[in-house]
Design a protein around this motif. Structure first.
Motif, PDB file in Angstrom:
ATOM      1  N   ALA A 184       0.855  -1.137   0.021  1.00 52.32           N
ATOM      2  CA  ALA A 184       0.212   0.077   0.072  1.00 52.32           C
ATOM      3  C   ALA A 184       0.995   1.304  -0.101  1.00 52.32           C
ATOM      4  CB  ALA A 184      -0.725  -0.124   1.249  1.00 52.32           C
ATOM      5  N   PRO A 185       0.266   2.504  -0.404  1.00 54.18           N
ATOM      6  CA  PRO A 185       1.015   3.721  -0.504  1.00 54.18           C
ATOM      7  C   PRO A 185       1.776   3.952   1.072  1.00 54.18           C
ATOM      8  CG  PRO A 185      -0.884   3.923  -1.714  1.00 54.18           C
ATOM      9  CD  PRO A 185      -0.900   2.563  -1.080  1.00 54.18           C
ATOM     10  N   GLY A 186       2.884   4.457   1.074  1.00 54.06           N
ATOM     11  CA  GLY A 186       3.216   4.730   2.442  1.00 54.06           C
ATOM     12  C   GLY A 186       4.255   3.499   2.769  1.00 54.06           C
ATOM     13  N   ALA A 187       4.115   2.485   2.387  1.00 53.44           N
ATOM     14  CA  ALA A 187       5.249   1.174   2.398  1.00 53.44           C
ATOM     15  C   ALA A 187       6.435   1.723   1.953  1.00 53.44           C
ATOM     16  CB  ALA A 187       4.576   0.157   1.813  1.00 53.44           C
ATOM     17  N   THR A 188       7.579   0.934   2.565  1.00 56.68           N
ATOM     18  CA  THR A 188       8.885   1.343   2.241  1.00 56.68           C
ATOM     19  C   THR A 188       9.514   0.060   1.567  1.00 56.68           C
ATOM     20  OG1 THR A 188       9.383   2.926   3.810  1.00 56.68           O
ATOM     21  CG2 THR A 188      11.415   2.214   2.775  1.00 56.68           C
ATOM     22  N   VAL A 189       9.875   0.408   0.415  1.00 57.99           N
ATOM     23  CA  VAL A 189      10.694  -0.799  -0.237  1.00 57.99           C
ATOM     24  C   VAL A 189      12.185  -0.266  -0.600  1.00 57.99           C
ATOM     25  CG1 VAL A 189       8.587  -1.757  -1.459  1.00 57.99           C
ATOM     26  CG2 VAL A 189       9.896   0.085  -2.676  1.00 57.99           C
ATOM     27  N   TYR A 190      13.036  -1.136  -1.237  1.00 57.34           N
ATOM     28  CA  TYR A 190      14.294  -0.656  -1.639  1.00 57.34           C
ATOM     29  C   TYR A 190      14.783  -0.974  -3.236  1.00 57.34           C
ATOM     30  CZ  TYR A 190      14.328  -0.657   3.266  1.00 57.34           C
ATOM     31  OH  TYR A 190      14.007  -0.596   4.727  1.00 57.34           O
ATOM     32  N   GLY A 191      15.282   0.215  -3.625  1.00 59.01           N
ATOM     33  CA  GLY A 191      15.935  -0.056  -5.308  1.00 59.01           C
ATOM     34  C   GLY A 191      17.284  -0.036  -5.130  1.00 59.01           C
ATOM     35  N   GLU A 192      17.728  -0.952  -5.702  1.00 59.01           N
ATOM     36  CA  GLU A 192      19.198  -1.306  -5.935  1.00 59.01           C
ATOM     37  C   GLU A 192      19.904  -0.208  -6.939  1.00 59.01           C
ATOM     38  OE1 GLU A 192      20.972  -5.161  -4.441  1.00 59.01           O
ATOM     39  OE2 GLU A 192      21.641  -5.378  -6.521  1.00 59.01           O
ATOM     40  N   VAL A 193      20.645   0.620  -6.454  1.00 59.69           N
ATOM     41  CA  VAL A 193      21.213   1.562  -7.216  1.00 59.69           C
ATOM     42  C   VAL A 193      22.895   1.543  -6.921  1.00 59.69           C
ATOM     43  CG1 VAL A 193      21.569   3.976  -7.780  1.00 59.69           C
ATOM     44  CG2 VAL A 193      19.290   3.157  -7.031  1.00 59.69           C
ATOM     45  N   ARG A 194      23.395   1.177  -8.087  1.00 57.93           N
ATOM     46  CA  ARG A 194      25.106   1.039  -8.063  1.00 57.93           C
ATOM     47  C   ARG A 194      25.308   0.046  -6.916  1.00 57.93           C
ATOM     48  NH1 ARG A 194      24.182   6.155 -10.218  1.00 57.93           N
ATOM     49  NH2 ARG A 194      23.851   7.007  -8.131  1.00 57.93           N
ATOM     50  N   GLY A 195      24.708  -1.001  -6.795  1.00 57.15           N
ATOM     51  CA  GLY A 195      25.041  -1.952  -5.580  1.00 57.15           C
ATOM     52  C   GLY A 195      24.455  -1.662  -4.375  1.00 57.15           C
ATOM     53  N   LYS A 196      23.963  -0.707  -4.234  1.00 62.38           N
ATOM     54  CA  LYS A 196      23.318  -0.225  -2.893  1.00 62.38           C
ATOM     55  C   LYS A 196      21.844   0.008  -2.774  1.00 62.38           C
ATOM     56  CE  LYS A 196      26.685   3.235  -2.241  1.00 62.38           C
ATOM     57  NZ  LYS A 196      27.084   4.496  -2.085  1.00 62.38           N
ATOM     58  N   ARG A 197      21.445  -0.650  -1.616  1.00 55.39           N
ATOM     59  CA  ARG A 197      19.737  -0.702  -1.473  1.00 55.39           C
ATOM     60  C   ARG A 197      19.272   0.575  -1.042  1.00 55.39           C
ATOM     61  NH1 ARG A 197      17.880  -6.733  -0.682  1.00 55.39           N
ATOM     62  NH2 ARG A 197      19.139  -7.688  -2.380  1.00 55.39           N
ATOM     63  N   LEU A 198      18.622   1.341  -1.684  1.00 60.19           N
ATOM     64  CA  LEU A 198      18.136   2.718  -1.235  1.00 60.19           C
ATOM     65  C   LEU A 198      16.851   2.878  -0.844  1.00 60.19           C
ATOM     66  CD1 LEU A 198      20.221   4.943  -3.791  1.00 60.19           C
ATOM     67  CD2 LEU A 198      20.871   4.139  -1.379  1.00 60.19           C
ATOM     68  N   PRO A 199      16.291   3.301  -0.049  1.00 58.04           N
ATOM     69  CA  PRO A 199      14.774   3.301   0.409  1.00 58.04           C
ATOM     70  C   PRO A 199      13.899   3.857  -0.429  1.00 58.04           C
ATOM     71  CG  PRO A 199      15.837   4.365   2.162  1.00 58.04           C
ATOM     72  CD  PRO A 199      17.066   3.931   1.055  1.00 58.04           C
ATOM     73  N   ALA A 200      12.708   3.466  -0.579  1.00 54.35           N
ATOM     74  CA  ALA A 200      11.858   4.760  -1.536  1.00 54.35           C
ATOM     75  C   ALA A 200      10.568   4.273  -0.881  1.00 54.35           C
ATOM     76  CB  ALA A 200      12.086   3.961  -3.064  1.00 54.35           C
ATOM     77  N   ARG A 201       9.622   5.372  -0.914  1.00 58.44           N
ATOM     78  CA  ARG A 201       8.234   5.245  -0.364  1.00 58.44           C
ATOM     79  C   ARG A 201       7.341   4.849  -1.433  1.00 58.44           C
ATOM     80  NH1 ARG A 201       8.240   9.879   1.382  1.00 58.44           N
ATOM     81  NH2 ARG A 201       6.571  10.593   0.103  1.00 58.44           N
ATOM     82  N   ILE A 202       6.323   4.199  -1.379  1.00 58.42           N
ATOM     83  CA  ILE A 202       5.487   3.959  -2.258  1.00 58.42           C
ATOM     84  C   ILE A 202       4.245   4.937  -2.302  1.00 58.42           C
ATOM     85  CG2 ILE A 202       3.401   2.283  -3.008  1.00 58.42           C
ATOM     86  CD1 ILE A 202       5.060  -0.197  -2.319  1.00 58.42           C
ATOM     87  N   THR A 203       4.118   5.597  -3.290  1.00 53.76           N
ATOM     88  CA  THR A 203       3.228   6.793  -3.149  1.00 53.76           C
ATOM     89  C   THR A 203       1.966   6.661  -4.339  1.00 53.76           C
ATOM     90  OG1 THR A 203       4.305   8.241  -4.886  1.00 53.76           O
ATOM     91  CG2 THR A 203       4.892   8.317  -2.454  1.00 53.76           C
TER      92      THR A 203
END
Lengths: 369, 120
Positions: free
Chosen positions: A339-358
């Motif tokens: 659901a919106p508000g949940a945090t997932v992680y995108g792997e950018v240049r080998g690092k998992r960076l948090p992103a919020r579902i909106t």
């Protein structure tokens, strides 16, 4: 028209070069990606004033009114119920419920007017010719989009009648003896117009608009960031033959008449799957992502549920920097349970960076309804 | 020593016993509006050609390579906060300063005239 590069050129090619545009190949066309103003300022200018886009690479097609039923057999959209001088968003589907292309369909009284994506135009026209009688590919007309809060005031100086139009209305106006086919629509989330113009007058018409202080030429670069902020999918990236309209969050474009229990239920390619997803909900959905830092998550970035370990749960289909939201933004297909508000992680240049579902859009739309 | 230029469109300026590194005006124009800069960690030891910094514009991501072997001793903290500095004043918007074993190696890179010929 084709140049030495083998790329097709719009009737405004020389004007773009004169304006200092950086030209790039796009879907077989030589198109302006940006002008000297630059993508960021072009984007902000469109949201603040008015931007003029050459979208003549898009395909323009006319169908006879008698083809309405045949067209309905290709799209999950209520075409028969489309009012006079009204336009609707539609998509060609395949037997698996995937999307072959998205398009606009206008009821212009004695004919239907379709605008399709440049990259798909050839395939779309073949698809139409195979299933629909009386397909006419419009030749010798370019297409302009004038978008932004000052688009109406600017366009009304040349075509006073546009002020009476509301979102998704279409109309024909005369300008210097030429018929202009206007719709109040666009691909930026802003109020604005799309204007089909005969090639003989298109440069004069574009120059008349560009002479106005609020109008600036805008390239494909800003067109992409504007549509992304507005939450609109780009064919070949956010929607394709592997995504259904329901997964893509485009169920709003499927009217009651074509849904289960409707007057003309189903009867389009992939109806079984699409109608089932409308009732039961899709397993995955196109969602918005706001990365928490400043690093953009671009197309292809894999999304994970956790900061470490596990397998990807989805992938970014479009992503970049949103000038109006002043931060990165992305779209991805993720399990519909998130659901919106949940945090997932995108792997950018080998690092998992948090992103919020909106929720989409990232930037509110401002249509004149 | 005058400013030197690498084929990767970086400029190098010698400041005391340090080499200051940035990207050229040509590079900043080609990249378009810069929206994100990631700097290396101070103290990092690098080999020539290592990817030490990331720069993202509205169009794409690119790497900044270490022009020489050495150690990163200072980074420009203003850039991650205001990435637009890279477009506004590329010759002043330095990314990092490094201590190198052999300062004379800077001179192996292109002069301004040679770089102008290089970018045509």
């Amino acid at each position: 028209m084709a140049g030495d590069t083998g790329l097709k050129r719009t009737a405004l090619c020389n004007l773009h070069v004169e304006l200092g545009a950086k030209m790039v190949p796009f879907a077989g066309w030589d198109m302006p990606v940006q002008y000297p103003m630059g993508v960021l300022k072009e984007h902000l200018h469109t949201r603040a004033a008015a931007g003029l886009f050459d979208v003549s690479h898009m395909g323009q097609v006319i169908l006879p009114v008698a083809a309405i039923a045949a067209l309905e057999a290709l799209v999950p959209v209520d075409i028969a119920g489309l009012g006079l001088n009204r336009q609707r968003y539609a998509m060609f589907t395949n037997d698996a419920g995937g999307i072959l292309d998205d398009l606009m369909v206008a009821n212009r009284g004695d004919h239907l007017f379709l605008v399709v994506n440049a990259a798909c135009a050839e395939a779309d026209i073949a698809h139409l010719r195979a299933h629909v009688p009386g397909v006419t590919v419009v030749a010798c007309r370019g297409l302009l989009a004038l978008q932004g809060p000052q688009a109406e005031a600017a366009l009304a100086r040349l075509l006073p009648g546009v002020t009476a139009m509301r979102f998704m209305d279409t109309a024909t106006f005369l300008w210097e003896g030429a018929d202009l086919w206007v719709s109040r629509s666009g691909y930026t989330g802003e109020d604005g117009f799309e204007i089909s113009v005969p090639e003989g007058v298109i440069e004069g018409f574009a120059r008349a608009l560009l002479a106005m202080p609020e109008v600036a030429p805008i390239g494909l670069g800003a067109r992409d960031s504007l549509r992304l902020e507005a939450g609109m999918p780009l064919y070949g990236h956010d929607i394709d033959t592997e995504t259904t309209p329901v997964e893509a969050g485009l169920a709003w474009a499927i009217q009651k008449a074509r849904r289960s229990g409707g007057g003309r239920e189903g009867g389009f390619p992939g109806a079984a799957r699409i109608l089932r997803e409308l009732t039961e909900g899709p397993a995955r959905k196109r969602i918005g992502l706001r990365p928490e830092g400043r690093a953009p998550m671009r197309e292809g970035v894999e999304i994970y549920a956790e900061a470490t370990g596990g397998s990807p749960i989805g992938r970014v289909t479009s992503g970049g920097f949103g000038p109006s939201i002043d931060g990165p933004m992305a779209m991805a297909y993720l399990p519909a349970t998130l659901a919106p508000g949940a945090t997932v992680y995108g792997e950018v240049r080998g690092k998992r960076l948090p992103a919020r579902i909106t929720d989409l859009p990232f930037h509110p739309t401002s249509y004149k309804r | 020593m005058p400013i030197r230029y690498t084929p990767e469109h970086e400029w190098l300026r010698v400041e005391g016993d340090l080499v200051v590194v940035g990207i050229t005006e040509h590079a900043s124009e080609q990249l378009g509006d810069v929206v994100f800069v990631e700097l290396p960690e101070v103290g990092r030891k690098v080999e020539k050609g290592d990817e030490v910094s990331v720069i993202e514009s509205v169009k794409a991501a690119s790497d900044i390579l270490a022009p020489l072997a050495g150690e990163i001793v200072e980074v420009n903290e203003a850039l991650p906060e205001t990435p637009a500095l890279v477009n506004e004043k590329p010759m002043q918007a330095w990314f990092f300063k490094m201590k190198v074993a052999n300062l004379a190696a800077v001179d192996d890179y292109m002069s301004e005239g040679a770089y102008e010929d290089f970018i045509g």
